[in-house]
Design a protein around this motif. Structure first.
Motif, PDB file in Angstrom:
ATOM      1  N   ASP A 188      -1.383  -2.365  -4.712  1.00  0.00           N
ATOM      2  CA  ASP A 188      -1.457  -1.970  -6.108  1.00  0.00           C
ATOM      3  C   ASP A 188      -2.735  -2.455  -6.768  1.00  0.00           C
ATOM      4  OD1 ASP A 188       0.954  -0.677  -5.909  1.00  0.00           O
ATOM      5  OD2 ASP A 188       2.113  -2.311  -6.786  1.00  0.00           O
ATOM      6  N   THR A 189      -3.202  -3.643  -6.418  1.00  0.00           N
ATOM      7  CA  THR A 189      -4.390  -4.182  -7.065  1.00  0.00           C
ATOM      8  C   THR A 189      -5.669  -3.802  -6.337  1.00  0.00           C
ATOM      9  OG1 THR A 189      -4.191  -6.260  -5.855  1.00  0.00           O
ATOM     10  CG2 THR A 189      -3.142  -6.148  -8.020  1.00  0.00           C
ATOM     11  N   ALA A 203      -7.042  -0.035  -8.008  1.00  0.00           N
ATOM     12  CA  ALA A 203      -6.594   0.403  -9.329  1.00  0.00           C
ATOM     13  C   ALA A 203      -7.744   1.104 -10.037  1.00  0.00           C
ATOM     14  CB  ALA A 203      -6.095  -0.792 -10.130  1.00  0.00           C
ATOM     15  N   SER A 217      -4.141   6.279  -4.792  1.00  0.00           N
ATOM     16  CA  SER A 217      -4.981   5.134  -5.134  1.00  0.00           C
ATOM     17  C   SER A 217      -5.146   4.185  -3.960  1.00  0.00           C
ATOM     18  CB  SER A 217      -4.373   4.376  -6.319  1.00  0.00           C
ATOM     19  OG  SER A 217      -4.328   5.220  -7.442  1.00  0.00           O
TER      20      SER A 217
END
Length: 190
Positions: free
Chosen positions: A53-54, A57, A166
């Motif tokens: 997720d990080t 981003a 992503s």
């Protein structure tokens, strides 16, 4: 009779081999985005998810595009999870962002089709149109980060289908759990 049976088995084996070759687990790409996992180095699922997720981003030049992309990834993730109801909710979020924007009519049409049904296969067909409509929205819209244009050659009976993500890790929205890792990254937008 034996010859016919033998030929049928032979052709079935060839077809199976071609399917596996065109849609293997994409191990080369996953190794780039996932840390090595062996008996001395184990990552928990939670920390792996946080890292993904990080790691990528993306940030956008304008807030509306960022919210549209966030809702788009909500649709994608719902289809990966075989969750038709969540796909509908995320499609509604897209429509909320583009209410009066006539330049994004194709995006609205695809989102409406996803919202109109709980049939996940129909949603997946509409998602292909949604992904196509996202391309002009995403081109040149990133302020930072990366978005990956990914492709599954087996979607829609071999016609193939694209989507945006992503993360480099392949999570196929066209097949969900059936062929979760089927696909490859075709392009990186930055």
């Amino acid at each position: 009779m034996k010859r016919v049976f033998r030929n049928a088995v032979f052709f079935a084996a060839i077809a199976g081999s071609l399917s596996l070759a065109s849609c293997r687990d994409n191990k080369g790409n996953e190794e780039e985005s996932m840390p090595m996992q062996n008996e001395h180095h184990q990552e928990s699922e939670t920390s792996m998810k946080e890292m993904q997720d990080t790691a990528a981003a993306p940030e956008f030049n304008d807030k509306i595009t960022g919210r549209i992309y966030e809702a788009y990834t909500g649709v994608k993730d719902a289809l990966v999870a075989d969750n038709a109801v969540e796909a509908q909710k995320s499609a509604q979020k897209i429509l909320n962002e583009i209410k009066k924007d006539t330049e994004r009519a194709e995006l609205a049409n695809a989102a409406n089709k996803i919202m109109a049904t709980e049939d996940i296969n129909v949603q997946r067909e509409a998602f292909s149109s949604l992904a196509s409509a996202m391309e002009p929205v995403l081109k040149g819209a990133l302020a930072s980060g990366e978005i990956y244009k990914q492709y599954c050659p087996m979607a829609f009976e071999g016609e193939g289908g694209y989507w945006y993500s992503s993360t480099k890790q392949i999570r196929n929205p066209y097949f969900g759990d059936k062929m979760l890792n089927c696909g490859r990254t075709e392009e990186t937008l930055n």
